[in-house]
Enzyme design. Sequence first.
Site, PDB file in Angstrom:
ATOM      1  N   ASP A 141      -8.954   0.134   2.517  1.00 59.48           N
ATOM      2  CA  ASP A 141      -7.911  -0.235   3.482  1.00 59.48           C
ATOM      3  C   ASP A 141      -8.410   0.138   4.884  1.00 59.48           C
ATOM      4  O   ASP A 141      -8.068   1.172   5.432  1.00 59.48           O
ATOM      5  CB  ASP A 141      -6.633   0.535   3.124  1.00 59.48           C
ATOM      6  CG  ASP A 141      -5.513   0.284   4.114  1.00 59.48           C
ATOM      7  OD1 ASP A 141      -5.514  -0.778   4.768  1.00 59.48           O
ATOM      8  OD2 ASP A 141      -4.637   1.161   4.237  1.00 59.48           O
TER       9      ASP A 141
ATOM     10  N   GLU B 224      -9.350  12.176   8.279  1.00 58.27           N
ATOM     11  CA  GLU B 224      -9.253  13.512   7.687  1.00 58.27           C
ATOM     12  C   GLU B 224     -10.552  14.298   7.844  1.00 58.27           C
ATOM     13  O   GLU B 224     -10.529  15.479   8.184  1.00 58.27           O
ATOM     14  CB  GLU B 224      -8.970  13.407   6.182  1.00 58.27           C
ATOM     15  CG  GLU B 224      -7.559  13.068   5.803  1.00 58.27           C
ATOM     16  CD  GLU B 224      -7.451  12.900   4.298  1.00 58.27           C
ATOM     17  OE1 GLU B 224      -7.529  13.895   3.571  1.00 58.27           O
ATOM     18  OE2 GLU B 224      -7.296  11.752   3.832  1.00 58.27           O
TER      19      GLU B 224
ATOM     20  N   GLU C  17      -9.372   3.898  -1.795  1.00 61.34           N
ATOM     21  CA  GLU C  17      -8.132   3.739  -2.557  1.00 61.34           C
ATOM     22  C   GLU C  17      -8.396   3.062  -3.898  1.00 61.34           C
ATOM     23  O   GLU C  17      -9.423   2.422  -4.100  1.00 61.34           O
ATOM     24  CB  GLU C  17      -7.124   2.873  -1.771  1.00 61.34           C
ATOM     25  CG  GLU C  17      -6.834   3.406  -0.375  1.00 61.34           C
ATOM     26  CD  GLU C  17      -5.563   2.834   0.236  1.00 61.34           C
ATOM     27  OE1 GLU C  17      -4.789   2.173  -0.492  1.00 61.34           O
ATOM     28  OE2 GLU C  17      -5.358   3.044   1.436  1.00 61.34           O
TER      29      GLU C  17
ATOM     30  N   ASP D 144       0.839  -1.190   0.000  1.00 63.29           N
ATOM     31  CA  ASP D 144       0.000   0.000   0.000  1.00 63.29           C
ATOM     32  C   ASP D 144       0.881   1.249   0.000  1.00 63.29           C
ATOM     33  O   ASP D 144       1.774   1.376   0.834  1.00 63.29           O
ATOM     34  CB  ASP D 144      -0.910  -0.015   1.230  1.00 63.29           C
ATOM     35  CG  ASP D 144      -2.062   0.968   1.091  1.00 63.29           C
ATOM     36  OD1 ASP D 144      -2.346   1.401  -0.043  1.00 63.29           O
ATOM     37  OD2 ASP D 144      -2.676   1.302   2.119  1.00 63.29           O
TER      38      ASP D 144
ATOM     39  N   HIS E 226      -3.857  13.863   1.041  1.00 62.58           N
ATOM     40  CA  HIS E 226      -4.069  12.976   2.189  1.00 62.58           C
ATOM     41  C   HIS E 226      -2.870  13.060   3.139  1.00 62.58           C
ATOM     42  O   HIS E 226      -3.036  13.212   4.354  1.00 62.58           O
ATOM     43  CB  HIS E 226      -4.256  11.536   1.696  1.00 62.58           C
ATOM     44  CG  HIS E 226      -4.302  10.515   2.786  1.00 62.58           C
ATOM     45  ND1 HIS E 226      -5.339  10.437   3.706  1.00 62.58           N
ATOM     46  CD2 HIS E 226      -3.426   9.524   3.129  1.00 62.58           C
ATOM     47  CE1 HIS E 226      -5.099   9.442   4.550  1.00 62.58           C
ATOM     48  NE2 HIS E 226      -3.949   8.873   4.223  1.00 62.58           N
TER      49      HIS E 226
ATOM     50  N   GLN F  65      -3.282   2.130  15.431  1.00 66.40           N
ATOM     51  CA  GLN F  65      -2.229   2.660  14.550  1.00 66.40           C
ATOM     52  C   GLN F  65      -1.377   3.710  15.272  1.00 66.40           C
ATOM     53  O   GLN F  65      -0.140   3.678  15.187  1.00 66.40           O
ATOM     54  CB  GLN F  65      -2.893   3.284  13.320  1.00 66.40           C
ATOM     55  CG  GLN F  65      -1.922   3.749  12.239  1.00 66.40           C
ATOM     56  CD  GLN F  65      -2.656   4.342  11.021  1.00 66.40           C
ATOM     57  OE1 GLN F  65      -3.884   4.335  10.953  1.00 66.40           O
ATOM     58  NE2 GLN F  65      -1.903   4.842  10.073  1.00 66.40           N
TER      59      GLN F  65
ATOM     60  N   THR G 252      -8.779  -6.045   4.332  1.00 73.96           N
ATOM     61  CA  THR G 252      -8.743  -5.062   3.245  1.00 73.96           C
ATOM     62  C   THR G 252      -9.738  -5.541   2.190  1.00 73.96           C
ATOM     63  O   THR G 252      -9.623  -6.665   1.697  1.00 73.96           O
ATOM     64  CB  THR G 252      -7.336  -4.960   2.626  1.00 73.96           C
ATOM     65  OG1 THR G 252      -6.391  -4.700   3.672  1.00 73.96           O
ATOM     66  CG2 THR G 252      -7.265  -3.852   1.595  1.00 73.96           C
TER      67      THR G 252
ATOM     68  N   LYS H 243      -3.952  -2.312  10.364  1.00 76.08           N
ATOM     69  CA  LYS H 243      -4.401  -2.412   8.970  1.00 76.08           C
ATOM     70  C   LYS H 243      -4.618  -3.852   8.525  1.00 76.08           C
ATOM     71  O   LYS H 243      -5.339  -4.093   7.565  1.00 76.08           O
ATOM     72  CB  LYS H 243      -3.326  -1.810   8.049  1.00 76.08           C
ATOM     73  CG  LYS H 243      -2.944  -0.374   8.376  1.00 76.08           C
ATOM     74  CD  LYS H 243      -3.746   0.565   7.535  1.00 76.08           C
ATOM     75  CE  LYS H 243      -3.221   1.984   7.618  1.00 76.08           C
ATOM     76  NZ  LYS H 243      -4.042   2.875   6.801  1.00 76.08           N
TER      77      LYS H 243
ATOM     78  N   GLU I 114     -10.524   3.629   4.175  1.00 79.94           N
ATOM     79  CA  GLU I 114      -9.676   4.450   3.300  1.00 79.94           C
ATOM     80  C   GLU I 114     -10.080   4.158   1.859  1.00 79.94           C
ATOM     81  O   GLU I 114     -10.071   3.000   1.428  1.00 79.94           O
ATOM     82  CB  GLU I 114      -8.184   4.146   3.525  1.00 79.94           C
ATOM     83  CG  GLU I 114      -7.685   4.664   4.873  1.00 79.94           C
ATOM     84  CD  GLU I 114      -6.169   4.638   5.017  1.00 79.94           C
ATOM     85  OE1 GLU I 114      -5.506   3.831   4.328  1.00 79.94           O
ATOM     86  OE2 GLU I 114      -5.643   5.435   5.834  1.00 79.94           O
TER      87      GLU I 114
ATOM     88  N   ARG J 274      -7.509   3.509  13.885  1.00 80.98           N
ATOM     89  CA  ARG J 274      -6.620   4.665  14.106  1.00 80.98           C
ATOM     90  C   ARG J 274      -5.985   4.684  15.486  1.00 80.98           C
ATOM     91  O   ARG J 274      -4.857   5.171  15.639  1.00 80.98           O
ATOM     92  CB  ARG J 274      -7.387   5.969  13.880  1.00 80.98           C
ATOM     93  CG  ARG J 274      -7.988   6.118  12.500  1.00 80.98           C
ATOM     94  CD  ARG J 274      -6.943   6.003  11.404  1.00 80.98           C
ATOM     95  NE  ARG J 274      -7.512   6.271  10.090  1.00 80.98           N
ATOM     96  CZ  ARG J 274      -6.866   6.078   8.951  1.00 80.98           C
ATOM     97  NH1 ARG J 274      -5.630   5.589   8.971  1.00 80.98           N
ATOM     98  NH2 ARG J 274      -7.439   6.336   7.809  1.00 80.98           N
TER      99      ARG J 274
END
Length: 439
Positions: free
Chosen positions: A245, A386, A213, A140, A147, A252, A269, A265, A211, A249
């Site tokens: 993905d 975000e 993607e 990834d 971003h 993470q 996925t 993560k 996410e 958080r």
Amino acid sequence: MKPLLDETHDPNVLSWVESANVAGTDFPIQNLPFGIFRHRNAKGPRVGVAIGDRILDVAGVLGYLEDNRAKFAVLDCASTGSLNALMSLGTDARRVLRRRLHAALRREASDSDQRAAWGHLFALSDVEMLLPASVSDYTDFYASIFHATNVGKLFRPDNPLLPNYKYVPIGYHGRASSLIPSGIPVRRPCGQTRDGDADPKFGPTKALDYELEVGFYVSGENKLGEAVPIAQAEEHIFGICLVNDWSARDIQAWEYQPLGPFLAKSFATSLSPWVVTMEALAPFRAHAFARPAGDPAPLPYLLDPGDQENGGIDLWLEVALLSPRMREAGIAPVVLGCSNFRDMYWTMAQMLTQHASNGCNLRTGDLLASGTVSGTDQSARGCLLELTSRGKEPITLPNGEQRKFLEDGDEVILSGFCEREGFRRIGLGTCRGTILPAA
Ligand code: CA
């Protein structure tokens, strides 16, 4: 690298599969994306091509078509339960197959072609779509500067972008074993987190995120120790898909230093079932991201005039959310973000070349993902981290509910399409996943 246009891109061609001619369909005859499906009346998982609201069993129809080059080149490859063999053939064979399927599905197809194809069409609503490829390795990237800047600001307001960003297409090695097809639910993961100065704890994540993607599959291998020159990188790309993905958080934030994402993560996925080929995308190629004045040029090994001219894709992406209460009330999914893939700081060719630049061998069926696709404005943010500024500014759903991060029962729906004047719109389908409570 100049996008090659032929009769398969002619916007005036219609299909005898009438649902493929409906305005707004993701799968007109100009698209013909590949996937792997299972149907109670078909033997084993099969290679299929989407056409309108149907799926064509590729091996089945090839067996009945008149002898032709496409049949000899790909019949064996189309009889397997993954796209890997087809991916290994390369662009020429793929183009021959695309033209042959196009000829068999267009309104002007011969009677024998139509009869052959008719007997190998299934309703999409009757099939189960599986993972398209057997993926050995999944990587990834982090190719959206918007971003990277938005996320960087949350952690380093004065210095959001690290000094390597404009030089190195940053990535990390993901987990291939937990790639799942669209529609498979995602269980809320447990992990270790730390709240401020309190003692670290183990439990279900409280900051589950998506996410938005784009992924691309590798076609053909490079030998261990041999790099892939940037001018040849696209010959190693089969096609693209949607990738979610999923990210925890809080896990993470505690685990990512100094080696990057790990268990935050790797629990799941999600991938869209359809792979839209590079051939289908030809009309929608765009200039690579225009770097603002003052940004460094890519180093020579990442710089190719053809890639700069056509390395981008004008691909609109959208992420929508449907909460359980919205579903009960009959409220449609609410769009949370809408961005365009042409805004990525790095092209797919640059990501692939970077990956192989140290001699790392990429293999057919490997999946490379772009990283979250975000754009310049608030509506173009590809994840909740975000959108809600790490949970500090919750968003409000149409029924008044609020979200900082995902809650159990929430369904996330990714979609994407290409549209350009003079061509038929094509879509990527959807990539869906619903959150299950932690075990
Ligand atoms: Ca990511």
